[in-house]
Write a protein that holds these residues in place. Sequence first.
Motif, PDB file in Angstrom:
ATOM      1  N   ALA A 113       0.826  -1.221   0.000  1.00  0.00           N
ATOM      2  CA  ALA A 113       0.000   0.000   0.000  1.00  0.00           C
ATOM      3  C   ALA A 113       0.861   1.272   0.000  1.00  0.00           C
ATOM      4  CB  ALA A 113      -0.928  -0.006   1.207  1.00  0.00           C
ATOM      5  N   SER A 114       2.092   1.160  -0.420  1.00  0.00           N
ATOM      6  CA  SER A 114       3.010   2.312  -0.400  1.00  0.00           C
ATOM      7  C   SER A 114       2.438   3.538  -1.116  1.00  0.00           C
ATOM      8  CB  SER A 114       4.326   1.900  -1.075  1.00  0.00           C
ATOM      9  OG  SER A 114       5.065   3.044  -1.465  1.00  0.00           O
ATOM     10  N   VAL A 115       2.435   4.655  -0.402  1.00  0.00           N
ATOM     11  CA  VAL A 115       1.977   5.905  -1.014  1.00  0.00           C
ATOM     12  C   VAL A 115       2.997   6.357  -2.063  1.00  0.00           C
ATOM     13  CG1 VAL A 115       1.262   8.290  -0.596  1.00  0.00           C
ATOM     14  CG2 VAL A 115       0.771   6.522   1.114  1.00  0.00           C
ATOM     15  N   ASN A 116       4.274   6.092  -1.821  1.00  0.00           N
ATOM     16  CA  ASN A 116       5.291   6.456  -2.812  1.00  0.00           C
ATOM     17  C   ASN A 116       5.097   5.670  -4.106  1.00  0.00           C
ATOM     18  OD1 ASN A 116       7.450   8.450  -1.666  1.00  0.00           O
ATOM     19  ND2 ASN A 116       6.796   7.130   0.018  1.00  0.00           N
ATOM     20  N   ARG A 117       4.698   4.422  -3.959  1.00  0.00           N
ATOM     21  CA  ARG A 117       4.388   3.643  -5.165  1.00  0.00           C
ATOM     22  C   ARG A 117       3.191   4.261  -5.894  1.00  0.00           C
ATOM     23  NH1 ARG A 117       5.495  -1.241  -7.575  1.00  0.00           N
ATOM     24  NH2 ARG A 117       3.935  -1.493  -9.188  1.00  0.00           N
ATOM     25  N   GLN A 118       2.209   4.701  -5.123  1.00  0.00           N
ATOM     26  CA  GLN A 118       1.040   5.348  -5.745  1.00  0.00           C
ATOM     27  C   GLN A 118       1.454   6.631  -6.475  1.00  0.00           C
ATOM     28  OE1 GLN A 118      -1.596   5.872  -2.389  1.00  0.00           O
ATOM     29  NE2 GLN A 118      -2.150   3.711  -2.310  1.00  0.00           N
ATOM     30  N   ILE A 119       2.408   7.360  -5.892  1.00  0.00           N
ATOM     31  CA  ILE A 119       2.886   8.586  -6.553  1.00  0.00           C
ATOM     32  C   ILE A 119       3.627   8.222  -7.850  1.00  0.00           C
ATOM     33  CG2 ILE A 119       4.486  10.542  -6.342  1.00  0.00           C
ATOM     34  CD1 ILE A 119       3.725  10.632  -3.319  1.00  0.00           C
ATOM     35  N   ALA A 120       4.402   7.126  -7.801  1.00  0.00           N
ATOM     36  CA  ALA A 120       5.105   6.672  -9.016  1.00  0.00           C
ATOM     37  C   ALA A 120       4.089   6.264 -10.084  1.00  0.00           C
ATOM     38  CB  ALA A 120       6.027   5.503  -8.685  1.00  0.00           C
ATOM     39  N   GLN A 121       3.023   5.592  -9.652  1.00  0.00           N
ATOM     40  CA  GLN A 121       1.977   5.190 -10.608  1.00  0.00           C
ATOM     41  C   GLN A 121       1.263   6.415 -11.173  1.00  0.00           C
ATOM     42  OE1 GLN A 121       1.601   2.084 -11.835  1.00  0.00           O
ATOM     43  NE2 GLN A 121       0.267   3.156 -13.278  1.00  0.00           N
ATOM     44  N   ASP A 142      -4.357  13.430   3.926  1.00  0.00           N
ATOM     45  CA  ASP A 142      -5.546  13.026   4.698  1.00  0.00           C
ATOM     46  C   ASP A 142      -6.016  11.619   4.338  1.00  0.00           C
ATOM     47  OD1 ASP A 142      -5.841  15.275   6.281  1.00  0.00           O
ATOM     48  OD2 ASP A 142      -6.900  16.367   4.705  1.00  0.00           O
ATOM     49  N   GLY A 143      -5.089  10.730   4.063  1.00  0.00           N
ATOM     50  CA  GLY A 143      -5.435   9.332   3.785  1.00  0.00           C
ATOM     51  C   GLY A 143      -6.025   9.090   2.403  1.00  0.00           C
ATOM     52  N   LYS A 144      -6.112  10.134   1.616  1.00  0.00           N
ATOM     53  CA  LYS A 144      -6.660   9.952   0.258  1.00  0.00           C
ATOM     54  C   LYS A 144      -5.549   9.545  -0.714  1.00  0.00           C
ATOM     55  CE  LYS A 144     -10.307  13.411   0.550  1.00  0.00           C
ATOM     56  NZ  LYS A 144     -10.335  14.851   0.344  1.00  0.00           N
ATOM     57  N   HIS A 145      -5.957   8.959  -1.813  1.00  0.00           N
ATOM     58  CA  HIS A 145      -5.001   8.567  -2.862  1.00  0.00           C
ATOM     59  C   HIS A 145      -4.376   9.833  -3.462  1.00  0.00           C
ATOM     60  CE1 HIS A 145      -3.425   6.835  -6.582  1.00  0.00           C
ATOM     61  NE2 HIS A 145      -3.534   5.660  -5.985  1.00  0.00           N
ATOM     62  N   PRO A 146      -3.073   9.808  -3.765  1.00  0.00           N
ATOM     63  CA  PRO A 146      -2.436  11.004  -4.347  1.00  0.00           C
ATOM     64  C   PRO A 146      -3.185  11.560  -5.554  1.00  0.00           C
ATOM     65  CG  PRO A 146      -0.769   9.378  -3.802  1.00  0.00           C
ATOM     66  CD  PRO A 146      -2.101   8.732  -3.514  1.00  0.00           C
ATOM     67  N   SER A 147      -3.787  10.692  -6.348  1.00  0.00           N
ATOM     68  CA  SER A 147      -4.486  11.165  -7.564  1.00  0.00           C
ATOM     69  C   SER A 147      -5.721  12.003  -7.241  1.00  0.00           C
ATOM     70  CB  SER A 147      -4.889   9.978  -8.443  1.00  0.00           C
ATOM     71  OG  SER A 147      -5.818   9.179  -7.745  1.00  0.00           O
ATOM     72  N   GLU A 148      -6.184  11.938  -5.987  1.00  0.00           N
ATOM     73  CA  GLU A 148      -7.358  12.739  -5.603  1.00  0.00           C
ATOM     74  C   GLU A 148      -6.972  14.175  -5.231  1.00  0.00           C
ATOM     75  OE1 GLU A 148     -10.314  10.727  -3.016  1.00  0.00           O
ATOM     76  OE2 GLU A 148      -8.960   9.007  -3.202  1.00  0.00           O
ATOM     77  N   HIS A 149      -5.672  14.454  -5.242  1.00  0.00           N
ATOM     78  CA  HIS A 149      -5.200  15.796  -4.886  1.00  0.00           C
ATOM     79  C   HIS A 149      -4.749  16.519  -6.152  1.00  0.00           C
ATOM     80  CE1 HIS A 149      -5.232  15.355  -0.480  1.00  0.00           C
ATOM     81  NE2 HIS A 149      -5.151  14.084  -0.797  1.00  0.00           N
ATOM     82  N   ALA A 150      -5.497  17.541  -6.509  1.00  0.00           N
ATOM     83  CA  ALA A 150      -5.236  18.231  -7.784  1.00  0.00           C
ATOM     84  C   ALA A 150      -3.849  18.858  -7.810  1.00  0.00           C
ATOM     85  CB  ALA A 150      -6.307  19.291  -8.016  1.00  0.00           C
ATOM     86  N   GLU A 151      -3.441  19.465  -6.679  1.00  0.00           N
ATOM     87  CA  GLU A 151      -2.146  20.154  -6.676  1.00  0.00           C
ATOM     88  C   GLU A 151      -0.998  19.152  -6.794  1.00  0.00           C
ATOM     89  OE1 GLU A 151      -1.572  22.812  -3.355  1.00  0.00           O
ATOM     90  OE2 GLU A 151       0.514  23.161  -3.927  1.00  0.00           O
ATOM     91  N   LEU A 152      -1.098  18.053  -6.042  1.00  0.00           N
ATOM     92  CA  LEU A 152      -0.050  17.036  -6.115  1.00  0.00           C
ATOM     93  C   LEU A 152       0.003  16.438  -7.523  1.00  0.00           C
ATOM     94  CD1 LEU A 152       2.134  15.233  -4.944  1.00  0.00           C
ATOM     95  CD2 LEU A 152       0.358  13.778  -3.974  1.00  0.00           C
TER      96      LEU A 152
END
Length: 181
Positions: free
Chosen positions: A16-24, A155-165
């Motif tokens: 469940a790595s958030v960094n992996r989600q950012i890479a994806q 806030d525990g949301k997937h990185p893709s749910e954050h427009a700025e990120l």
Amino acid sequence: MPDIKIMALVGSLRAASVNRQIAQLAADVAPDSVAVTVFDGLGELPFYNEDIDNEADVPAGVTALRAAAAEADAALVVTPEYNGTIPAVIKNAIDWLSRPFGNSALKGKPLAVIGGSQGRYGGVWAHDETRKSFGIAGPRVVEAIKLSVPLKSLDGKHPSEHAELTANVRDVVGKLAAEVS
Ligand SMILES: Cc1cc2nc3c(=O)[nH]c(=O)nc-3n(C[C@H](O)[C@H](O)[C@H](O)COP(=O)(O)O)c2cc1C
């Protein structure tokens, strides 16, 4: 077929790595001319050992890593900070990719470092030290590309749910691709 291939290395092995989600996310927001591919085998690499770094003994996982690096035009490291510095999984990849000495599969290729961590500075120590170490190992580190995300801000949301990120990650991919000559 994409014009530019970027290999992504993720510094966390957990599913469940958030960094992996950012890479994806980087792969998902890349323009059509750019393919970002996460290299999945970092967890299979043994610790760097010069005794097995030869044609006869080199582990298959290392050959796969070096082949993916040779195939890539650029590299994107997406990593958390562990105990104030680079996670061992990334440092080990740096060591394998730094050989053959003077002839790394990433030699001269642009490389950027980003990622997120729980701390308020988003893992900036790990990112700075990863830049320093890869800068010695062979690639051309693009110091100007920076993104250290304090993960609490998600806030525990997937990185893709954050427009700025998402916009920042798209910017990182665009700037890294622009470094490929
Ligand atoms: C062994 C270990 C060491 C950690 N050290 C730090 C640290 O130095 N600084 C920090 O901000 N977070 C630290 N963390 C918390 C990570 O930032 C957090 O677990 C993050 O979610 C890891 O990224 P991932 O979601 O991609 O696995 C550490 C976590 C672990 C498991």
